[in-house]
Design an enzyme around this catalytic site. Structure first.
Site, mmCIF file in Angstrom:
data_model
loop_
_atom_site.group_PDB
_atom_site.id
_atom_site.type_symbol
_atom_site.label_atom_id
_atom_site.label_comp_id
_atom_site.label_asym_id
_atom_site.label_seq_id
_atom_site.Cartn_x
_atom_site.Cartn_y
_atom_site.Cartn_z
ATOM 1 N N LYS A 220 -12.775 -19.172 18.504
ATOM 2 C CA LYS A 220 -12.912 -19.949 17.273
ATOM 3 C C LYS A 220 -13.162 -21.390 17.664
ATOM 4 O O LYS A 220 -12.780 -21.796 18.777
ATOM 5 C CB LYS A 220 -11.626 -19.866 16.424
ATOM 6 N N ASP B 61 -17.948 -20.596 9.362
ATOM 7 C CA ASP B 61 -16.617 -20.439 8.765
ATOM 8 C C ASP B 61 -16.563 -21.510 7.675
ATOM 9 O O ASP B 61 -17.620 -21.978 7.222
ATOM 10 C CB ASP B 61 -15.507 -20.622 9.816
HETATM 11 P P1 NDP Z 1 -16.675 -21.861 2.492
HETATM 12 O O1 NDP Z 1 -16.628 -23.208 3.105
HETATM 13 O O2 NDP Z 1 -17.981 -21.282 2.110
HETATM 14 O O3 NDP Z 1 -15.748 -21.829 1.193
HETATM 15 C C1 NDP Z 1 -14.390 -22.147 1.251
HETATM 16 C C2 NDP Z 1 -13.822 -22.148 -0.149
HETATM 17 O O4 NDP Z 1 -12.407 -22.304 -0.074
HETATM 18 C C3 NDP Z 1 -14.333 -23.292 -0.987
HETATM 19 O O5 NDP Z 1 -14.321 -22.936 -2.334
HETATM 20 C C4 NDP Z 1 -13.297 -24.386 -0.701
HETATM 21 O O6 NDP Z 1 -13.179 -25.362 -1.722
HETATM 22 C C5 NDP Z 1 -12.017 -23.555 -0.634
HETATM 23 N N1 NDP Z 1 -11.061 -24.217 0.250
HETATM 24 C C6 NDP Z 1 -11.240 -24.571 1.549
HETATM 25 N N2 NDP Z 1 -10.146 -25.180 2.036
HETATM 26 C C7 NDP Z 1 -9.265 -25.202 1.013
HETATM 27 C C8 NDP Z 1 -7.946 -25.692 0.882
HETATM 28 N N3 NDP Z 1 -7.314 -26.288 1.906
HETATM 29 N N4 NDP Z 1 -7.326 -25.526 -0.319
HETATM 30 C C9 NDP Z 1 -7.949 -24.929 -1.369
HETATM 31 N N5 NDP Z 1 -9.214 -24.452 -1.293
HETATM 32 C C10 NDP Z 1 -9.843 -24.588 -0.137
HETATM 33 O O7 NDP Z 1 -15.886 -20.906 3.510
HETATM 34 P P2 NDP Z 1 -15.908 -19.314 3.612
HETATM 35 O O8 NDP Z 1 -16.092 -18.718 2.274
HETATM 36 O O9 NDP Z 1 -16.827 -18.953 4.701
HETATM 37 O O10 NDP Z 1 -14.433 -19.034 4.151
HETATM 38 C C11 NDP Z 1 -13.326 -18.782 3.299
HETATM 39 C C12 NDP Z 1 -12.236 -18.077 4.083
HETATM 40 O O11 NDP Z 1 -12.740 -16.845 4.592
HETATM 41 C C13 NDP Z 1 -11.679 -18.827 5.296
HETATM 42 O O12 NDP Z 1 -10.322 -18.519 5.457
HETATM 43 C C14 NDP Z 1 -12.467 -18.222 6.447
HETATM 44 O O13 NDP Z 1 -11.793 -18.358 7.684
HETATM 45 C C15 NDP Z 1 -12.528 -16.778 5.997
HETATM 46 N N6 NDP Z 1 -13.566 -15.966 6.619
HETATM 47 C C16 NDP Z 1 -14.880 -16.322 6.506
HETATM 48 C C17 NDP Z 1 -15.850 -15.530 7.075
HETATM 49 C C18 NDP Z 1 -17.302 -15.806 6.891
HETATM 50 O O14 NDP Z 1 -18.096 -14.941 7.274
HETATM 51 N N7 NDP Z 1 -17.711 -16.912 6.316
HETATM 52 C C19 NDP Z 1 -15.494 -14.352 7.897
HETATM 53 C C20 NDP Z 1 -14.086 -14.022 7.869
HETATM 54 C C21 NDP Z 1 -13.179 -14.835 7.271
HETATM 55 P P3 NDP Z 1 -13.852 -26.807 -1.502
HETATM 56 O O15 NDP Z 1 -15.304 -26.612 -1.717
HETATM 57 O O16 NDP Z 1 -13.198 -27.667 -2.510
HETATM 58 O O17 NDP Z 1 -13.509 -27.202 -0.090
#
Ligand code: NDP
Length: 446
Positions: A126, A166
Site C-alpha cells: 500500500k 484508492d
Molecule cells: P474515493 O476517493 O473515490 O471515495 C471516497 C469516499 O469516501 C468519498 O465520498 C469521500 O468523501 C469519503 N471519505 C473519504 N474519507 C472520509 C472520511 N475520513 N470521512 C468521511 N468520508 C470520507 O475512494 P474509493 O471509493 O476508491 O475508496 C473508498 C473505500 O474503499 C476506502 O476505504 C478504500 O480503501 C476502499 N477500497 C477501494 C478500492 C478501489 O478499488 N477503489 C478497493 C478496495 C477497497 P469526500 O469526497 O468528502 O472526501
C-alpha cells in the site's frame, strides 16, 4: 482477551508505537489466527504471524511540487511493500491529508490476506501521501503526481510492485502517474492498474470493488435463502466504490437510500435510481462538488456532519473509510433490523462494532473479503497487460463473479462454526493466511 493475543499485541505495540490502525488490523487477524496456529504448529515454529506483521520494506520520501502560485509545497510519500510470498507487491495508493505510516501499514497488512483470498498471484502493498487533491487544480494534481512518481519509480515495476488507486486516486491520477513512469523508464508496461481503457486498462476495473462487494452480499444472503431483491440499503461514501455498489444493488432489485461524503449524508427514501446516480457521478467525478448538492437538486433531506447509519435499513454497505461504523452505530443498525453488512471500504467497522455484528450473528462480510473484487480485477488487468490482449466486459465480469463466489466459499470453509453460523472474519483471516504461510515456509527464512 486471550492471553496469547495479549502477549503478541504487546510485542506489536512496542515495535510500532502510536500506529493505532495498524494495531487494530493486526489484533483482529491475531484473534482469528492464534487458535488456528496452535492447532497447526508448523506455522508457529516458522513464526509466520510475527513475520507477516513486519513489512518486507518501507520506502518514505519527500514529494516537493510547485502550486499554481509558484509556491513550493512539500508532502510525504510512502510505499509499504508488505509481503511478496505469492506474487509481486500489489495494492493501492491513497492521497488524503490523514495518510500516515500507521494507516498505510494497516492497509498493506490487510492487503496481503485479501490478495491471497482472490486466488490470484499477488503479494501485498500500500502507499500514498498526505497530499489532499480536494480543491487542487488539474495542473497541481499533475505536478504532485509527477513528483511522487519521480521517486517511486525506482521501487516498482510490473514484476516487482504494481500500485493502483484508492481514496483520492482515480483515473486522472493514475494517468499522470503512469505518464511519468513511462517517461522515466522508457517502457510501456502494466506497472499500474486502473489505467484508462485506451492505454492498457481493463473493462470493469472501475466498477469492480462496488460490484464485487454487492456480489459478495448476494452470496451471503443466499446462505439464508435470501437475496437483495426489495432490500433497503444504506451506503456511505459517494466515490468510486459507493457509486458502483449503488448501481449493482439497484440492478439486483435493492433500493439504495443514502449517499455521503466527508461533510454529511443525503437520505432519499425513494431510492437513488440510475438517473440520480448519474447526477452523483457527474458531481463527484467531474465537478468535484459536495453531496449536499444532491439534496438541493432532488429536494431530499441532508444531514450535515452525520453518517448514514441512523437510517433504518436491511443492509449496510460502508464504502467511505476506516472506522466509520462505531459500536453505537452498529447497535442502532441491528435494532433497526439490519441483517447484512458488506464492507466496500477497508476496516470501516471498529472492533466494538464488529463484535456487535458477530454477537447478533448477522451476515457480516469484512472488507478484506467483500471488497477484494477491486484488486482481483486489477490482477485481471495485469494478466491482460502480460498477454497484450484485452478481454470483453462480459469476460471480466464473469471472472469477477467467479472470484467473489470462490472467496465466499473460502470464508465458509474456514469460518463455519459448530452451530452453522458463518464467521466471515475468521473465514477471511484464516483462508487468506494459509496460502501465504505455506509459500513462506516453502521459501525458507527470507
Ligand atoms: P474515493 O476517493 O473515490 O471515495 C471516497 C469516499 O469516501 C468519498 O465520498 C469521500 O468523501 C469519503 N471519505 C473519504 N474519507 C472520509 C472520511 N475520513 N470521512 C468521511 N468520508 C470520507 O475512494 P474509493 O471509493 O476508491 O475508496 C473508498 C473505500 O474503499 C476506502 O476505504 C478504500 O480503501 C476502499 N477500497 C477501494 C478500492 C478501489 O478499488 N477503489 C478497493 C478496495 C477497497 P469526500 O469526497 O468528502 O472526501
Amino acid at each position: 482477551m486471550d492471553p496469547r493475543v495479549q502477549q503478541f499485541m504487546a510485542m506489536i505495540k512496542a515495535r510500532n508505537p502510536g500506529e493505532n490502525e495498524f494495531h487494530q488490523a493486526v489484533q483482529e487477524v491475531a484473534e482469528s489466527l492464534i487458535p488456528f496456529i496452535e492447532e497447526n504448529p508448523k506455522y508457529k515454529h516458522a513464526k509466520i504471524l510475527e513475520r507477516i506483521a513486519e513489512p518486507e520494506r518501507i520506502i518514505i520520501f519527500r514529494v516537493p511540487w510547485l502550486d499554481d502560485k509558484g509556491e513550493v509545497q512539500i508532502n510525504r510519500g510512502y510505499r509499504i511493500q508488505m509481503n511478496s510470498a505469492i506474487g509481486p507487491y500489489k495494492g493501492g495508493l491513497r492521497l488524503h491529508p490523514t495518510v500516515n505510516l500507521g494507516i498505510l501499514k494497516f492497509l498493506a497488512f490487510e492487503q496481503v490476506l485479501k490478495n491471497s483470498l482472490t486466488t490470484l498471484p499477488m503479494g501485498g502493498a500500500k502507499g500514498g501521501s498526505d497530499f489532499d487533491p480536494k480543491g487542487k487544480s488539474d495542473n497541481e494534481v499533475m505536478r504532485f503526481c509527477q513528483s511522487f512518481m519521480s521517486e517511486l519509480f525506482r521501487y516498482i515495476g510490473n514484476d516487482t510492485d504494481v500500485p493502483a488507486g484508492d481514496i483520492g486516486v482515480g483515473g486522472r491520477e493514475i494517468g499522470y502517474l503512469f505518464g511519468q513512469y513511462k517517461r522515466l523508464k522508457n517502457e510501456f508496461t502494466g506497472v499500474l492498474t486502473g489505467k484508462g481503457i485506451e492505454w492498457g486498462g481493463s473493462l470493469i476495473r472501475p466498477e469492480a470493488t462496488g460490484y464485487g462487494a454487492t456480489y459478495f452480499a448476494q452470496e451471503m444472503l443466499a446462505t439464508r435463502g435470501d437475496s437483495l431483491k426489495g432490500k433497503i440499503v444504506c451506503i456511505s461514501g459517494s466515490g468510486n466504490v459507493a457509486q458502483y455498489a449503488t448501481e449493482k444493488v439497484t440492478e439486483f432489485g435493492g433500493k439504495v437510500v443514502t449517499s455521503s461524503d466527508s461533510n454529511g449524508f443525503i437520505y432519499d427514501p425513494k431510492g437513488i435510481d440510475a438517473e440520480k446516480l448519474k447526477f452523483i457521478m457527474e458531481l463527484k467525478n467531474v465537478k468535484r462538488g459536495r453531496i449536499k448538492e444532491y439534496a438541493e437538486k432532488y429536494g431530499v433531506e441532508y444531514f450535515e456532519g452525520k453518517r448514514p447509519w441512523i437510517i433504518k435499513c436491511d443492509m449496510a454497505m460502508p464504502n467511505a473509510t476506516q472506522n466509520e461504523i462505531n459500536e453505537t452505530d452498529a447497535k442502532l443498525l441491528i435494532k433497526n433490523g439490519c441483517i447484512c453488512v458488506s464492507e466496500g471500504a477497508n476496516m470501516p467497522s471498529t472492533p466494538e462494532a464488529v463484535e456487535v455484528f458477530l454477537n447478533a450473528q448477522i451476515l457480516y462480510g469484512p472488507g478484506k473479503a467483500a471488497n477484494a473484487g477491486g484488486v482481483a480485477t486489477s490482477g485481471l488487468e495485469m494478466t491482460q497487460n502480460s498477454m497484450r490482449l484485452p478481454w470483453s466486459r462480459e469476460e471480466v465480469d464473469e471472472k469477477l463473479q467467479t472470484i467473489m463466489k470462490n472467496i465466499h466459499k473460502t470464508c465458509v470453509k474456514y469460518g463455519t462454526k459448530e452451530n452453522g453460523f458463518i464467521n466471515y472474519v475468521d473465514g477471511a483471516n484464516i483462508g487468506g493466511f494459509v496460502k501465504v504461510a505455506n509459500a513462506m515456509i516453502a521459501q525458507g527464512v527470507v
